[in-house]
Design a protein around this motif. Structure first.
Motif, PDB file in Angstrom:
ATOM      1  N   ALA A 200       0.804  -1.267   0.058  1.00  0.00           N
ATOM      2  CA  ALA A 200       0.139  -0.096   0.061  1.00  0.00           C
ATOM      3  C   ALA A 200       0.934   1.396   0.041  1.00  0.00           C
ATOM      4  O   ALA A 200       0.424   2.400  -0.411  1.00  0.00           O
ATOM      5  CB  ALA A 200      -0.941   0.069   0.988  1.00  0.00           C
ATOM      6  N   ARG A 201       2.330   1.110   0.571  1.00  0.00           N
ATOM      7  CA  ARG A 201       3.091   2.300   0.403  1.00  0.00           C
ATOM      8  C   ARG A 201       3.985   2.482  -0.691  1.00  0.00           C
ATOM      9  O   ARG A 201       4.472   3.357  -0.905  1.00  0.00           O
ATOM     10  CB  ARG A 201       3.819   2.069   1.703  1.00  0.00           C
ATOM     11  CG  ARG A 201       3.241   2.211   2.989  1.00  0.00           C
ATOM     12  CD  ARG A 201       4.221   2.401   4.176  1.00  0.00           C
ATOM     13  NE  ARG A 201       5.184   1.119   4.142  1.00  0.00           N
ATOM     14  CZ  ARG A 201       6.525   1.382   4.101  1.00  0.00           C
ATOM     15  NH1 ARG A 201       7.028   2.480   4.081  1.00  0.00           N
ATOM     16  NH2 ARG A 201       7.125   0.271   4.619  1.00  0.00           N
ATOM     17  N   VAL A 202       3.917   1.460  -1.676  1.00  0.00           N
ATOM     18  CA  VAL A 202       4.522   1.430  -2.972  1.00  0.00           C
ATOM     19  C   VAL A 202       4.286   2.494  -3.806  1.00  0.00           C
ATOM     20  O   VAL A 202       2.922   2.530  -3.971  1.00  0.00           O
ATOM     21  CB  VAL A 202       4.883   0.172  -3.599  1.00  0.00           C
ATOM     22  CG1 VAL A 202       5.419  -0.116  -4.788  1.00  0.00           C
ATOM     23  CG2 VAL A 202       5.500  -1.172  -2.408  1.00  0.00           C
ATOM     24  N   ARG A 203       5.155   3.166  -4.327  1.00  0.00           N
ATOM     25  CA  ARG A 203       4.919   4.346  -5.166  1.00  0.00           C
ATOM     26  C   ARG A 203       5.560   4.153  -6.618  1.00  0.00           C
ATOM     27  O   ARG A 203       5.880   4.991  -7.386  1.00  0.00           O
ATOM     28  CB  ARG A 203       5.273   5.702  -4.880  1.00  0.00           C
ATOM     29  CG  ARG A 203       4.259   5.923  -3.564  1.00  0.00           C
ATOM     30  CD  ARG A 203       2.891   6.006  -4.057  1.00  0.00           C
ATOM     31  NE  ARG A 203       2.095   6.415  -2.654  1.00  0.00           N
ATOM     32  CZ  ARG A 203       1.247   5.399  -2.225  1.00  0.00           C
ATOM     33  NH1 ARG A 203       1.311   4.151  -2.672  1.00  0.00           N
ATOM     34  NH2 ARG A 203       0.295   5.827  -1.199  1.00  0.00           N
ATOM     35  N   VAL A 204       6.102   2.767  -6.999  1.00  0.00           N
ATOM     36  CA  VAL A 204       6.536   2.588  -8.384  1.00  0.00           C
ATOM     37  C   VAL A 204       5.857   1.402  -8.949  1.00  0.00           C
ATOM     38  O   VAL A 204       5.042   0.597  -8.195  1.00  0.00           O
ATOM     39  CB  VAL A 204       8.167   2.170  -8.134  1.00  0.00           C
ATOM     40  CG1 VAL A 204       8.999   3.240  -7.501  1.00  0.00           C
ATOM     41  CG2 VAL A 204       8.140   0.713  -7.242  1.00  0.00           C
ATOM     42  N   ARG A 205       5.811   1.478 -10.453  1.00  0.00           N
ATOM     43  CA  ARG A 205       5.242   0.204 -10.903  1.00  0.00           C
ATOM     44  C   ARG A 205       5.607  -1.074 -10.234  1.00  0.00           C
ATOM     45  O   ARG A 205       6.642  -1.580 -10.383  1.00  0.00           O
ATOM     46  CB  ARG A 205       5.370   0.540 -12.515  1.00  0.00           C
ATOM     47  CG  ARG A 205       4.527  -0.407 -13.289  1.00  0.00           C
ATOM     48  CD  ARG A 205       4.777  -0.200 -14.651  1.00  0.00           C
ATOM     49  NE  ARG A 205       3.924  -1.066 -15.560  1.00  0.00           N
ATOM     50  CZ  ARG A 205       2.549  -1.011 -15.762  1.00  0.00           C
ATOM     51  NH1 ARG A 205       1.794   0.050 -15.162  1.00  0.00           N
ATOM     52  NH2 ARG A 205       1.853  -1.549 -16.429  1.00  0.00           N
ATOM     53  N   THR A 206       4.489  -1.897 -10.230  1.00  0.00           N
ATOM     54  CA  THR A 206       4.724  -3.357  -9.509  1.00  0.00           C
ATOM     55  C   THR A 206       3.955  -4.204 -10.490  1.00  0.00           C
ATOM     56  O   THR A 206       2.555  -4.049 -10.369  1.00  0.00           O
ATOM     57  CB  THR A 206       4.281  -3.127  -8.219  1.00  0.00           C
ATOM     58  OG1 THR A 206       5.180  -2.273  -7.395  1.00  0.00           O
ATOM     59  CG2 THR A 206       4.607  -4.452  -7.498  1.00  0.00           C
ATOM     60  N   ALA A 228      -3.464  -4.781  -2.909  1.00  0.00           N
ATOM     61  CA  ALA A 228      -3.211  -3.714  -1.825  1.00  0.00           C
ATOM     62  C   ALA A 228      -2.564  -2.464  -2.449  1.00  0.00           C
ATOM     63  O   ALA A 228      -2.337  -1.409  -2.107  1.00  0.00           O
ATOM     64  CB  ALA A 228      -2.520  -4.216  -0.716  1.00  0.00           C
ATOM     65  N   LEU A 229      -1.960  -2.704  -3.767  1.00  0.00           N
ATOM     66  CA  LEU A 229      -1.298  -1.646  -4.533  1.00  0.00           C
ATOM     67  C   LEU A 229      -2.340  -0.589  -4.964  1.00  0.00           C
ATOM     68  O   LEU A 229      -3.200  -0.739  -5.352  1.00  0.00           O
ATOM     69  CB  LEU A 229      -0.509  -2.200  -5.710  1.00  0.00           C
ATOM     70  CG  LEU A 229       0.479  -3.316  -5.401  1.00  0.00           C
ATOM     71  CD1 LEU A 229       0.741  -3.861  -6.910  1.00  0.00           C
ATOM     72  CD2 LEU A 229       1.900  -2.856  -5.173  1.00  0.00           C
ATOM     73  N   SER A 230      -1.591   0.797  -4.950  1.00  0.00           N
ATOM     74  CA  SER A 230      -2.436   1.874  -5.428  1.00  0.00           C
ATOM     75  C   SER A 230      -2.715   1.498  -6.934  1.00  0.00           C
ATOM     76  O   SER A 230      -1.722   0.879  -7.597  1.00  0.00           O
ATOM     77  CB  SER A 230      -1.667   3.060  -5.379  1.00  0.00           C
ATOM     78  OG  SER A 230      -2.084   4.238  -6.079  1.00  0.00           O
ATOM     79  N   ALA A 231      -3.927   1.830  -7.447  1.00  0.00           N
ATOM     80  CA  ALA A 231      -4.161   1.561  -8.836  1.00  0.00           C
ATOM     81  C   ALA A 231      -3.189   2.244  -9.800  1.00  0.00           C
ATOM     82  O   ALA A 231      -3.048   1.837 -10.813  1.00  0.00           O
ATOM     83  CB  ALA A 231      -5.570   1.874  -9.277  1.00  0.00           C
ATOM     84  N   SER A 232      -2.605   3.400  -9.358  1.00  0.00           N
ATOM     85  CA  SER A 232      -1.732   4.035 -10.084  1.00  0.00           C
ATOM     86  C   SER A 232      -0.562   3.342 -10.464  1.00  0.00           C
ATOM     87  O   SER A 232       0.239   3.788 -11.386  1.00  0.00           O
ATOM     88  CB  SER A 232      -1.617   5.604  -9.543  1.00  0.00           C
ATOM     89  OG  SER A 232      -0.763   5.314  -7.901  1.00  0.00           O
TER      90      SER A 232
END
Length: 274
Positions: A200-206, A228-232
């Motif tokens: 949920a805290r990751v801000r790189v493409r995953t 849990a990843l942000s949609a972005s």
């Protein structure tokens, strides 16, 4: 692959003139487990595979009960020593906890993240009581010794193990080299891990990939991490039929394709996946 010891961390390298991929192995594995994957990755990609703290010749961490963030800091130290400013990261199994923590804590150092066969962790409080499964790992290792421990556990990592004796033998060979205190530290980190919280805290493409027949970390765990990843930042969610937990050995082409696809959507890259 050349093997080197730097800042107390042992690592293997396939040289390349392109981007850098750092590979983080699972709890019963080693850096060499990714060797079969190399043939499927773009030839110009520089690949670095570490032996996590307490594995191979890598020094164990100072804490008897480390957290995923402690492994992330060890990885940062290695990247600094090797002057790696911007890396792509692959984590397998326990390595997904390390990789997600590293990407979440140091987003400026990570270009993309691929999580394979996600180990969700159990969110056990630090220093608390281990779950029955986690405690049994350590009891079995002490009771059986590494060789017998590996012989019992290795077949579970390969789908249709009776038809894939060579893959089972490779997994068993890696697992037979685990040692304490490294394995104990990793087991306790797994117990306290919370992959979904770090995702949920990751801000790189995953991207997330898992074998449909994975009985060690069933697909639901990988799906939970992806959700849990942000949609972005979500890349691909890939379910590979006919593959078990050791997806880097049983489905290396699918894993390489997922890595390369994720990388292409972040930094320019040449070459194709075989």
């Amino acid at each position: 692959m050349c093997q080197t010891l730097t800042n107390g961390i042992e690592w293997r390298e396939r040289p390349g003139s392109g981007g850098v991929l750092v590979c983080l192995h699972g709890i019963g594995s080693l850096a060499s487990a990714f060797d079969d994957l190399l043939a499927y990755l773009p030839s110009e990609l520089r690949v670095i595979c570490w032996n996590a703290p307490g594995y191979g010749r890598s020094e164990p961490l100072a804490s008897d009960w480390p957290m995923a963030a402690d492994y992330a800091e060890a990885l940062l130290s290695l990247c600094d020593a090797l002057q790696l400013e911007h890396v792509h990261v692959l984590g397998h199994s326990l390595g997904t906890l390390m990789g997600a923590a590293f990407a979440a804590d140091h987003p400026d150092r990570v270009a993309s993240l691929t999580l394979a066969a996600c180990a969700q962790g159990r969110a056990t409080p630090h220093g608390g009581t281990l779950s029955e499964n986690d405690a049994q790992r350590l009891v079995d290792l002490e009771r059986l010794g590494t060789a017998a421990f590996a012989a019992v556990r290795a077949p579970r990592l390969i789908h249709a193990s009776d038809r894939n004796a060579g893959l089972v033998a490779a997994v068993r060979e890696d697992m037979a080299q685990i040692a304490v205190p490294g394995y104990g530290q990793a087991t306790r980190m797994l117990a306290s891990g919370n992959l979904a919280a770090d995702c949920a805290r990751v801000r790189v493409r995953t991207s997330v990939i898992v074998g449909a027949e994975d009985v060690v970390t069933p697909p639901a765990q990988s799906r939970a991490a992806f959700d849990a990843l942000s949609a972005s930042v979500r890349g691909d969610y890939v379910l590979v039929s006919g593959a078990g937990h050791a997806i880097h050995r049983q489905a290396p082409a699918a894993l390489a394709h997922t890595i390369a696809s994720t990388m292409r959507n972040t930094l320019p890259m040449t070459g194709t996946v075989q």
